[in-house]
Scaffold this motif. Structure first.
Motif, mmCIF file in Angstrom:
data_model
loop_
_atom_site.group_PDB
_atom_site.id
_atom_site.type_symbol
_atom_site.label_atom_id
_atom_site.label_comp_id
_atom_site.label_asym_id
_atom_site.label_seq_id
_atom_site.Cartn_x
_atom_site.Cartn_y
_atom_site.Cartn_z
ATOM 1 N N SER A 1 0.618 -1.324 0.005
ATOM 2 C CA SER A 1 0.194 -0.255 -0.279
ATOM 3 C C SER A 1 1.058 1.101 0.253
ATOM 4 O O SER A 1 1.833 1.370 -0.108
ATOM 5 C CB SER A 1 -1.074 -0.135 1.517
ATOM 6 N N ALA A 2 0.289 2.503 0.082
ATOM 7 C CA ALA A 2 1.319 3.837 0.100
ATOM 8 C C ALA A 2 2.007 3.647 1.369
ATOM 9 O O ALA A 2 2.845 4.146 1.399
ATOM 10 C CB ALA A 2 -0.127 4.965 0.132
ATOM 11 N N SER A 3 1.283 3.381 2.148
ATOM 12 C CA SER A 3 1.707 3.366 3.374
ATOM 13 C C SER A 3 3.205 2.125 3.710
ATOM 14 O O SER A 3 5.090 2.503 4.445
ATOM 15 C CB SER A 3 0.920 3.145 4.654
ATOM 16 N N PHE A 4 2.631 1.549 3.479
ATOM 17 C CA PHE A 4 3.730 0.213 3.744
ATOM 18 C C PHE A 4 4.140 -0.911 1.815
ATOM 19 O O PHE A 4 3.613 -1.422 1.580
ATOM 20 C CB PHE A 4 2.542 -0.886 4.022
ATOM 21 N N PRO A 5 5.041 -0.068 1.360
ATOM 22 C CA PRO A 5 4.730 -0.334 -0.405
ATOM 23 C C PRO A 5 5.437 -2.188 -0.448
ATOM 24 O O PRO A 5 4.864 -2.236 -1.613
ATOM 25 C CB PRO A 5 6.178 0.646 -0.301
ATOM 26 N N GLN A 6 6.239 -2.199 0.430
ATOM 27 C CA GLN A 6 6.410 -3.962 0.176
ATOM 28 C C GLN A 6 5.586 -4.676 1.808
ATOM 29 O O GLN A 6 5.826 -4.923 2.678
ATOM 30 C CB GLN A 6 7.726 -3.834 0.608
ATOM 31 N N SER A 7 4.067 -5.190 1.219
ATOM 32 C CA SER A 7 3.619 -5.792 2.496
ATOM 33 C C SER A 7 3.113 -6.579 2.214
ATOM 34 O O SER A 7 1.324 -6.384 2.985
ATOM 35 C CB SER A 7 3.037 -4.353 3.312
ATOM 36 N N VAL A 8 2.722 -7.923 1.439
ATOM 37 C CA VAL A 8 1.909 -9.323 1.017
ATOM 38 C C VAL A 8 3.164 -10.281 0.465
ATOM 39 O O VAL A 8 3.601 -9.424 0.928
ATOM 40 C CB VAL A 8 0.848 -8.400 -0.332
ATOM 41 N N PHE A 9 2.115 -10.950 0.557
ATOM 42 C CA PHE A 9 2.906 -12.559 0.988
ATOM 43 C C PHE A 9 2.602 -12.812 -0.906
ATOM 44 O O PHE A 9 1.662 -12.785 -1.250
ATOM 45 C CB PHE A 9 1.699 -13.722 1.583
ATOM 46 N N TRP A 10 3.728 -13.900 -0.764
ATOM 47 C CA TRP A 10 3.719 -14.786 -2.510
ATOM 48 C C TRP A 10 3.817 -15.651 -2.318
ATOM 49 O O TRP A 10 4.892 -15.757 -1.493
ATOM 50 C CB TRP A 10 4.763 -13.365 -3.114
ATOM 51 N N ASP A 11 3.569 -16.217 -3.229
ATOM 52 C CA ASP A 11 3.830 -18.242 -3.097
ATOM 53 C C ASP A 11 3.408 -18.584 -4.519
ATOM 54 O O ASP A 11 2.544 -18.212 -5.573
ATOM 55 C CB ASP A 11 2.436 -18.493 -1.974
#
Length: 208
Positions: free
Chosen positions: A162-172
């Protein structure tokens, strides 16, 4: 006459080498991280599947992390218990994937647990890209699959948050295909190489 045959054979070998990639069958490799050790991996993580090696780093040099998500609720079954995670350093850069052989397609699952910010997911590979998103209310159970086809590249980039946390999702479940030359193509190339060897020996005998 011999010179002409030699030139034609060399042209044939060049065409056959190109056809090895264009006309070959596809070999698939899936990287799901279930066999990876959880926790920080340092500056890189190396995975091998189906004869293909994938090295994961982060742009800017941040740590690569494998997270155990078995304690999280709502995780899709395809994610298993281990995923690629940027959460140790959400201010770090995107994931850079480097492959030991050129890939012709790539797909990856991405998502985050609810509650979450509105996230955008991005996959870049070669000259292709795919972008997805989820709202803050949908959460991780409605994860996204991104894919790019028709490429010939050694690298790909995963970026999401997100804008607040540019790298903050899981990948698999990073799934890629590589071009594999057909046996017939190998046979044609070997025949051409054999002919070149025969012509070289014949010229040597005639010069003696």
């Amino acid at each position: 006459m011999q010179a002409r045959l030699l030139i034609n054979t060399r042209k044939f070998l060049s065409v056959a080498a190109s056809a090895a990639l264009m006309a070959g069958s596809a070999s698939a490799a899936i990287f799901d991280f279930e066999g990876a050790t959880t926790g920080l991996q340092g500056g890189s993580l190396v995975q091998t599947n189906a004869g293909l090696t994938m090295t994961i780093t982060r742009i800017g040099g941040s740590d690569v992390e494998i997270r155990n998500i078995s304690g999280f609720s709502g995780a899709p079954g395809a994610f298993g218990s281990r995923t690629l995670s940027p959460f140790n350093d959400t201010a770090g850069g995107a994931f850079l994937l480097t492959f030991s052989s050129a890939i012709t397609s790539i797909s990856v699952n991405a998502g985050d647990f609810a509650p979450s910010d509105a996230d955008t997911f991005s996959l870049l590979a070669g000259s292709g890209s795919d972008i997805g998103s989820q709202s803050g209310s949908t959460g991780f159970p409605t994860f996204t699959t991104l894919s790019v086809t028709g490429i010939n590249t050694l690298t790909a980039t995963l970026s999401g948050g997100s804008a607040s946390f540019p790298q903050s999702v899981f990948w698999d479940n990073i799934t890629v295909t590589t071009a594999v030359p057909e046996p017939e193509t190998y046979a044609m190339m070997l025949a051409g190489l054999g002919f070149l060897g025969f012509m070289a020996r014949r010229r040597k005998q005639q010069a003696a």
